[in-house]
Write a protein that holds these residues in place. Structure first.
Motif, PDB file in Angstrom:
ATOM      1  N   ILE A   1       3.536  54.125 -12.967  1.00 15.91           N
ATOM      2  CA  ILE A   1       4.698  53.251 -13.110  1.00 15.91           C
ATOM      3  C   ILE A   1       5.525  53.397 -11.849  1.00 15.91           C
ATOM      4  O   ILE A   1       5.976  54.497 -11.506  1.00 15.91           O
ATOM      5  CB  ILE A   1       5.508  53.620 -14.367  1.00 15.91           C
ATOM      6  CG1 ILE A   1       4.672  53.348 -15.620  1.00 15.91           C
ATOM      7  CG2 ILE A   1       6.826  52.848 -14.404  1.00 15.91           C
ATOM      8  CD1 ILE A   1       5.271  53.890 -16.899  1.00 15.91           C
ATOM      9  N   ARG A   2       5.715  52.299 -11.139  1.00 13.02           N
ATOM     10  CA  ARG A   2       6.413  52.343  -9.859  1.00 13.02           C
ATOM     11  C   ARG A   2       7.503  51.265  -9.819  1.00 13.02           C
ATOM     12  O   ARG A   2       7.549  50.380 -10.662  1.00 13.02           O
ATOM     13  CB  ARG A   2       5.427  52.109  -8.724  1.00 13.02           C
ATOM     14  CG  ARG A   2       4.760  50.745  -8.754  1.00 13.02           C
ATOM     15  CD  ARG A   2       3.743  50.572  -7.652  1.00 13.02           C
ATOM     16  NE  ARG A   2       3.108  49.248  -7.720  1.00 13.02           N
ATOM     17  CZ  ARG A   2       2.096  48.875  -6.936  1.00 13.02           C
ATOM     18  NH1 ARG A   2       1.612  49.711  -6.044  1.00 13.02           N
ATOM     19  NH2 ARG A   2       1.584  47.655  -7.059  1.00 13.02           N
ATOM     20  N   GLU A   3       8.349  51.342  -8.810  1.00 11.44           N
ATOM     21  CA  GLU A   3       9.418  50.369  -8.675  1.00 11.44           C
ATOM     22  C   GLU A   3       8.854  48.987  -8.373  1.00 11.44           C
ATOM     23  O   GLU A   3       7.818  48.838  -7.732  1.00 11.44           O
ATOM     24  CB  GLU A   3      10.385  50.789  -7.563  1.00 11.44           C
ATOM     25  CG  GLU A   3      11.218  52.010  -7.906  1.00 11.44           C
ATOM     26  CD  GLU A   3      12.296  52.282  -6.875  1.00 11.44           C
ATOM     27  OE1 GLU A   3      12.743  51.316  -6.214  1.00 11.44           O
ATOM     28  OE2 GLU A   3      12.683  53.449  -6.728  1.00 11.44           O
ATOM     29  N   SER A   4       9.584  47.983  -8.824  1.00  7.87           N
ATOM     30  CA  SER A   4       9.173  46.601  -8.602  1.00  7.87           C
ATOM     31  C   SER A   4       9.277  46.231  -7.129  1.00  7.87           C
ATOM     32  O   SER A   4      10.158  46.697  -6.408  1.00  7.87           O
ATOM     33  CB  SER A   4      10.058  45.669  -9.433  1.00  7.87           C
ATOM     34  OG  SER A   4       9.829  44.319  -9.098  1.00  7.87           O
ATOM     35  N   ALA A   5       8.377  45.353  -6.708  1.00  8.06           N
ATOM     36  CA  ALA A   5       8.454  44.809  -5.352  1.00  8.06           C
ATOM     37  C   ALA A   5       9.538  43.747  -5.238  1.00  8.06           C
ATOM     38  O   ALA A   5       9.913  43.357  -4.133  1.00  8.06           O
ATOM     39  CB  ALA A   5       7.104  44.211  -4.965  1.00  8.06           C
ATOM     40  N   CYS A   6      10.029  43.277  -6.374  1.00  8.12           N
ATOM     41  CA  CYS A   6      11.064  42.239  -6.403  1.00  8.12           C
ATOM     42  C   CYS A   6      12.414  42.906  -6.674  1.00  8.12           C
ATOM     43  O   CYS A   6      12.600  43.532  -7.713  1.00  8.12           O
ATOM     44  CB  CYS A   6      10.740  41.216  -7.488  1.00  8.12           C
ATOM     45  SG  CYS A   6      11.891  39.833  -7.568  1.00  8.12           S
ATOM     46  N   LYS A   7      13.355  42.778  -5.765  1.00  2.92           N
ATOM     47  CA  LYS A   7      14.644  43.454  -5.896  1.00  2.92           C
ATOM     48  C   LYS A   7      15.710  42.594  -6.576  1.00  2.92           C
ATOM     49  O   LYS A   7      16.756  43.104  -6.960  1.00  2.92           O
ATOM     50  CB  LYS A   7      15.139  43.910  -4.520  1.00  2.92           C
ATOM     51  CG  LYS A   7      14.165  44.849  -3.808  1.00  2.92           C
ATOM     52  CD  LYS A   7      13.734  46.015  -4.692  1.00  2.92           C
ATOM     53  CE  LYS A   7      12.705  46.894  -4.041  1.00  2.92           C
ATOM     54  NZ  LYS A   7      12.183  47.936  -4.968  1.00  2.92           N
ATOM     55  N   ASN A   8      15.479  41.296  -6.710  1.00  9.75           N
ATOM     56  CA  ASN A   8      16.411  40.426  -7.405  1.00  9.75           C
ATOM     57  C   ASN A   8      16.143  40.491  -8.904  1.00  9.75           C
ATOM     58  O   ASN A   8      15.031  40.217  -9.352  1.00  9.75           O
ATOM     59  CB  ASN A   8      16.283  38.986  -6.911  1.00  9.75           C
ATOM     60  CG  ASN A   8      16.642  38.842  -5.451  1.00  9.75           C
ATOM     61  OD1 ASN A   8      17.587  39.477  -4.974  1.00  9.75           O
ATOM     62  ND2 ASN A   8      15.891  38.021  -4.734  1.00  9.75           N
ATOM     63  N   THR A   9      17.155  40.839  -9.685  1.00  7.38           N
ATOM     64  CA  THR A   9      16.957  41.050 -11.111  1.00  7.38           C
ATOM     65  C   THR A   9      17.592  39.940 -11.940  1.00  7.38           C
ATOM     66  O   THR A   9      18.625  39.387 -11.577  1.00  7.38           O
ATOM     67  CB  THR A   9      17.557  42.388 -11.558  1.00  7.38           C
ATOM     68  OG1 THR A   9      18.969  42.356 -11.350  1.00  7.38           O
ATOM     69  CG2 THR A   9      16.958  43.542 -10.783  1.00  7.38           C
ATOM     70  N   ILE A  10      16.944  39.620 -13.050  1.00  7.47           N
ATOM     71  CA  ILE A  10      17.543  38.797 -14.101  1.00  7.47           C
ATOM     72  C   ILE A  10      18.064  39.727 -15.190  1.00  7.47           C
ATOM     73  O   ILE A  10      19.205  39.627 -15.624  1.00  7.47           O
ATOM     74  CB  ILE A  10      16.526  37.799 -14.668  1.00  7.47           C
ATOM     75  CG1 ILE A  10      16.022  36.868 -13.550  1.00  7.47           C
ATOM     76  CG2 ILE A  10      17.139  36.983 -15.812  1.00  7.47           C
ATOM     77  CD1 ILE A  10      14.877  35.958 -13.960  1.00  7.47           C
ATOM     78  N   TYR A  11      17.218  40.651 -15.621  1.00  7.78           N
ATOM     79  CA  TYR A  11      17.618  41.716 -16.528  1.00  7.78           C
ATOM     80  C   TYR A  11      17.359  43.057 -15.836  1.00  7.78           C
ATOM     81  O   TYR A  11      16.620  43.140 -14.852  1.00  7.78           O
ATOM     82  CB  TYR A  11      16.804  41.671 -17.829  1.00  7.78           C
ATOM     83  CG  TYR A  11      16.985  40.435 -18.675  1.00  7.78           C
ATOM     84  CD1 TYR A  11      18.237  39.918 -18.943  1.00  7.78           C
ATOM     85  CD2 TYR A  11      15.886  39.799 -19.248  1.00  7.78           C
ATOM     86  CE1 TYR A  11      18.400  38.795 -19.745  1.00  7.78           C
ATOM     87  CE2 TYR A  11      16.039  38.678 -20.055  1.00  7.78           C
ATOM     88  CZ  TYR A  11      17.311  38.185 -20.289  1.00  7.78           C
ATOM     89  OH  TYR A  11      17.461  37.070 -21.086  1.00  7.78           O
ATOM     90  N   GLY A  12      17.935  44.121 -16.401  1.00  6.97           N
ATOM     91  CA  GLY A  12      17.592  45.460 -15.962  1.00  6.97           C
ATOM     92  C   GLY A  12      18.125  45.830 -14.596  1.00  6.97           C
ATOM     93  O   GLY A  12      19.177  45.366 -14.151  1.00  6.97           O
ATOM     94  N   PHE A  13      17.340  46.676 -13.908  1.00 14.67           N
ATOM     95  CA  PHE A  13      17.723  47.235 -12.622  1.00 14.67           C
ATOM     96  C   PHE A  13      16.555  47.110 -11.650  1.00 14.67           C
ATOM     97  O   PHE A  13      15.392  47.124 -12.071  1.00 14.67           O
ATOM     98  CB  PHE A  13      18.092  48.720 -12.772  1.00 14.67           C
ATOM     99  CG  PHE A  13      19.214  48.977 -13.730  1.00 14.67           C
ATOM    100  CD1 PHE A  13      20.527  48.980 -13.302  1.00 14.67           C
ATOM    101  CD2 PHE A  13      18.948  49.207 -15.084  1.00 14.67           C
ATOM    102  CE1 PHE A  13      21.568  49.219 -14.190  1.00 14.67           C
ATOM    103  CE2 PHE A  13      19.979  49.444 -15.977  1.00 14.67           C
ATOM    104  CZ  PHE A  13      21.296  49.450 -15.535  1.00 14.67           C
TER     105      PHE A  13
END
Length: 481
Positions: A277-289
């Protein structure tokens, strides 16, 4: 029979098999599909499916962009989107007729559209190496209302597979759904293998939702989503059970691997192994962090059971809270008129060889509610690298019960521990668990509150921690080794 005669017979048999395979392939262009990304190919693709189901075979999309509304898969049909081809969801809501199932589930009166749909079908598949794109970021699917359930309507799933048997989804890229990417509900013998998922185009962009399914294999998924990742739900009357998940790489702005929130019947006999489980490559969020809310979230809040769950060899790198286990009492009905559920149960969860790094002061937690205990939770051979940053005020602050609240790993605030907080629990095992503290922190390592029966064996603290400090309140039967 001599060698040459045997060889000739084998060659003829092989040729017949190949001919049969080709005879069972149905090119959608032969049914009028244009594949130009502009013309609507729904009728042509559906005509190929309808023809294919008579004898079984493959419906093939190759070398183009095929724009379509709802396609209904039927018995013995495999939809093949070949490498270099794309199936594109129409951006006209009218191209997604409302579908109805023959059983009740939570949301059945307001989520009822999908690009690919199957109901009570047997032996169906989706494969081929190509791309299925829901174009879910289109303004046609934008919802400005926050009123429930209006905010969910007219946002189709990408895949909605309901009441089906022997389902295969493999070797495709799924992206940009207007709603959940994949919903599998009340299915038997489901295999999801070697797929890539990218879902950051709209609200409620879950990666995979498994709901009341039995005999499920999920393997080799590489996915990145705004909402929850691989998610086990129970919005209907069946337990989700006999499930294996392995060899996946997951990213989510919310919960990468989650049980809940809906838990009407619950979950039984689940194994999860060898995942990252790793951080998302997408930094723009709709929900969450951007870094994710939680790595593993195990929740039972609407009644139902959770039992016999094993999680092993998992790396969790960077969400705010690596591990969240919650037995609550939201008690939401799975449809209007259903009986109100009582408090559920959670027992027999074993987590081993977990390596996790958090990015917030909120510690991991295992919590029940007064009178309903989490039971038989074991952590062994685990390492938690904790951000720290908690204060003496955090250590002394009371923790609200929030018994009926929507469950989320950050729901209690910073909590009075920097490593692990356990409350309303029985028969807990912490064996060979290492807590490493990266920043300063005024809280104890572990807090046990209303815990009865626990073995603490081989706990260690590293980094800026001054040894392992375990604080106890209203506990009994705590054995420290």
């Amino acid at each position: 029979m001599g060698f040459f005669k045997r060889t000739a017979v084998c060659l003829l048999a092989g040729a017949a098999a190949v001919a049969g395979a080709y005879a069972a392939d149905y090119d959608v262009r032969d049914f009028g599909a244009r594949g130009d990304g502009i013309s609507l190919d729904t009728k042509a693709i559906q005509a190929a499916v309808d023809r294919c189901t008579r004898g079984g075979g493959r419906v093939v999309l190759s070398g183009g962009d095929f724009l379509s509304g709802t396609i209904r898969l039927k018995d013995n049909v495999t939809l093949v989107v070949e490498r270099g081809a794309r199936l594109l969801g129409s951006t006209d809501v009218a191209d997604y007729p409302h579908q109805r199932l023959d059983f009740r589930f939570y949301g059945d009166t307001w989520v009822y559209q999908s690009l690919i749909f199957a109901h009570n079908a047997k032996n169906i598949g989706i494969e081929g190496g190509g791309v299925i794109d829901g174009q879910g970021g289109s303004p046609a699917f934008a919802k400005t209302t926050t009123k429930k359930p209006d905010r969910y309507r007219d946002r189709p799933y990408l895949l909605w597979i309901a009441g089906c048997e022997d389902v295969r989804v493999r070797d495709v890229r799924l992206q940009n759904s207007a709603m959940w990417m994949q919903s599998y509900i009340r299915c038997d013998r489901l295999r999801i293998e070697n797929i890539t998922v990218f879902n950051h185009s709209n609200k409620n962009n879950d990666m995979i939702d498994i709901d009341g399914c039995r005999d499920v294999v999920i393997r080799g998924v590489i996915g990145d989503t705004d909402d929850d990742g691989i998610t086990f739900k129970s919005t209907c009357d069946r337990v989700s059970e006999n499930i294996t998940v392995s060899d996946c790489i997951l990213s989510s702005h919310c919960n990468a691997l989650k049980f809940g929130t809906e838990t009407t019947a619950g979950f039984r006999n689940v194994t999860i192994a060898n995942c990252v489980i790793r951080e998302s490559a997408c930094k723009n969020t709709i929900y969450g962090f951007p870094e994710g809310t939680a790595g593993l979230a195990l929740e039972v809040v609407d009644g139902g059971v959770m039992e016999n769950v094993t999680i092993s060899n998992v790396v969790i790198d960077g969400p705010r809270v690596p591990l969240f286990i919650r037995l609550g009492n939201r008690a939401r009905k799975h449809y209007d008129g259903a009986p109100e559920p009582g408090v559920g149960s959670m027992r027999g969860v074993r987590i081993s060889n977990l390596v996790a790094r958090s990015s917030s002061p909120v510690s991991c937690s295992v919590t029940g509610v007064p009178g309903a205990y989490v039971e038989g939770i074991t952590l062994s051979g685990c390492r938690f690298v904790c951000a720290g940053g908690g204060s003496a005020a955090d250590a002394a602050a009371p923790v609200e019960e929030h018994e009926t609240m929507y469950p989320e790993s950050t729901m209690f605030g910073n909590l009075p521990s920097w490593g692990l907080y356990v409350r309303h629990a029985k028969n807990i095992g912490l064996r060979d668990v290492v807590f490493e503290l990266k920043g300063g922190d005024a809280r104890p390592t572990v807090v046990l509150d209303d815990v009865h029966g626990a073995v603490l064996d081989g706990l260690r603290a590293e980094g800026r921690a001054q040894g392992v400090e375990v604080a106890e309140k209203d506990c009994s039967g705590i054995e420290e080794k």
